[in-house]
Motif scaffolding. Structure first.
Motif, mmCIF file in Angstrom:
data_model
loop_
_atom_site.group_PDB
_atom_site.id
_atom_site.type_symbol
_atom_site.label_atom_id
_atom_site.label_comp_id
_atom_site.label_asym_id
_atom_site.label_seq_id
_atom_site.Cartn_x
_atom_site.Cartn_y
_atom_site.Cartn_z
ATOM 1 N N TYR A 128 0.852 -1.182 0.000
ATOM 2 C CA TYR A 128 0.000 0.000 0.000
ATOM 3 C C TYR A 128 0.891 1.236 0.000
ATOM 4 N N LEU A 168 -2.057 12.477 -0.014
ATOM 5 C CA LEU A 168 -2.072 12.510 1.446
ATOM 6 C C LEU A 168 -1.783 13.924 1.933
ATOM 7 N N GLU A 209 -1.652 14.350 5.463
ATOM 8 C CA GLU A 209 -1.021 14.138 6.760
ATOM 9 C C GLU A 209 -0.460 12.722 6.811
ATOM 10 N N PRO A 228 0.025 8.977 7.570
ATOM 11 C CA PRO A 228 -0.898 7.895 7.961
ATOM 12 C C PRO A 228 -0.371 7.166 9.187
ATOM 13 N N TYR A 273 -4.254 1.073 6.081
ATOM 14 C CA TYR A 273 -5.601 1.268 5.544
ATOM 15 C C TYR A 273 -5.854 2.709 5.122
ATOM 16 N N GLN A 274 -4.991 3.646 5.543
ATOM 17 C CA GLN A 274 -5.157 5.047 5.167
ATOM 18 C C GLN A 274 -4.457 5.391 3.847
ATOM 19 N N LEU A 275 -3.792 4.423 3.231
ATOM 20 C CA LEU A 275 -3.070 4.670 1.984
ATOM 21 C C LEU A 275 -3.973 4.344 0.797
ATOM 22 N N PRO A 276 -4.026 5.216 -0.212
ATOM 23 C CA PRO A 276 -5.040 5.096 -1.259
ATOM 24 C C PRO A 276 -4.754 4.077 -2.357
ATOM 25 N N TYR A 312 4.572 7.348 1.377
ATOM 26 C CA TYR A 312 4.354 6.489 2.545
ATOM 27 C C TYR A 312 4.007 5.098 2.036
ATOM 28 N N CYS A 370 3.248 0.844 3.204
ATOM 29 C CA CYS A 370 2.961 -0.136 4.248
ATOM 30 C C CYS A 370 2.647 -1.465 3.562
ATOM 31 N N TRP A 388 -0.896 -5.440 9.413
ATOM 32 C CA TRP A 388 -0.110 -4.374 8.802
ATOM 33 C C TRP A 388 1.311 -4.375 9.350
#
Length: 230
Positions: A157, A172, A174, A176, A180-183, A206, A208, A221
């Motif tokens: 991700y 982004l 801010e 993460p 799960y916050q990565l698009p 970023y 993950c 994760w």
């Protein structure tokens, strides 16, 4: 793009399988009631995917060509899934016919594939301007007696900071705290994966990772990796 046990992970191998299907269907398609239009479309999508893959491997590769290659293979794989689900069933296909399609006959002994238990991590390398490589993808912790089938591949991700572009509208604003916050994401069976971000030098990426088993079930994760794109 999701992963299936029968579908190879590498694009070269996916292309080889699609070409093989077209060859087999040329002689067997009518007997298996596969419409001629479906066989023609498979051949057309295979040719398009091969052309974009050759361009992506050439010295003329650009970020646009890379995106076109990814899209061409997404469409080809979707068509292959449809054909397999609709016509490559056992029965009526025999074991020998499935093998001719580079598919494995059904195993009457069902075994459960566990979910990955360990986190995934990797290292970040900067081989050139606009290029980020995630290398040495591995498990965090001792694999010991872990069932290796649970670690069939890793999903990477990622997300970028900076102004949105036609190739990446989701940026982004801010840092993460978890994957799960990565698009965006991509799936790989390799230990190394290269990203090319032309025009993104100075923006932050970023990353993950998490392992997925052969059924697409994800593990926990891993840590957030971050770097400035050179």
């Amino acid at each position: 793009m999701g992963y299936d046990n029968w579908l190879p992970g590498r694009r070269d191998d996916q292309l080889h399988m699609a070409k093989n299907w077209s060859s087999v269907l040329a002689s067997k398609g009518a007997d298996w009631n596969v419409p001629a239009a479906e066989m023609t479309e498979l051949a057309t999508l295979t040719a398009a995917a091969e052309a974009t893959l050759n361009a992506a491997k050439s010295s003329e590769r650009t970020q646009i060509i890379t995106a076109q290659c990814r899209e061409a293979f997404d469409i080809l794989v979707a068509k292959m899934r449809f054909i397999k689900r609709r016509w490559f069933l056992q029965p009526p296909l025999t074991d020998a016919e499935l093998v001719s399609l580079l598919l494995s006959p059904q195993d009457s002994t069902k075994t459960d594939i566990p979910a990955p238990r360990l986190e995934a991590e990797g290292d970040v390398r900067f081989p050139d301007y606009g290029i980020i490589e995630v290398v040495n993808i591995r498990a965090r912790g001792d694999m010991g007696a872990e069932d290796r089938r649970a670690y069939r591949g890793a999903r990477i991700y990622y997300g970028l900071t900076g102004n949105p572009t036609p190739l990446d509208l989701f940026r982004l604003t801010e840092a993460p705290v978890a994957g799960y916050q990565l698009p965006h994401s991509t799936w790989t069976q390799r230990r190394n994966h290269r990203f090319e971000f032309q025009g993104e030098s100075g923006n932050r990426i970023y990353i993950c990772l998490c392992f997925e088993n052969g059924k697409g079930v994800a593990g926990p994760w891993g840590p957030i990796l971050t770097a400035i794109i050179p």
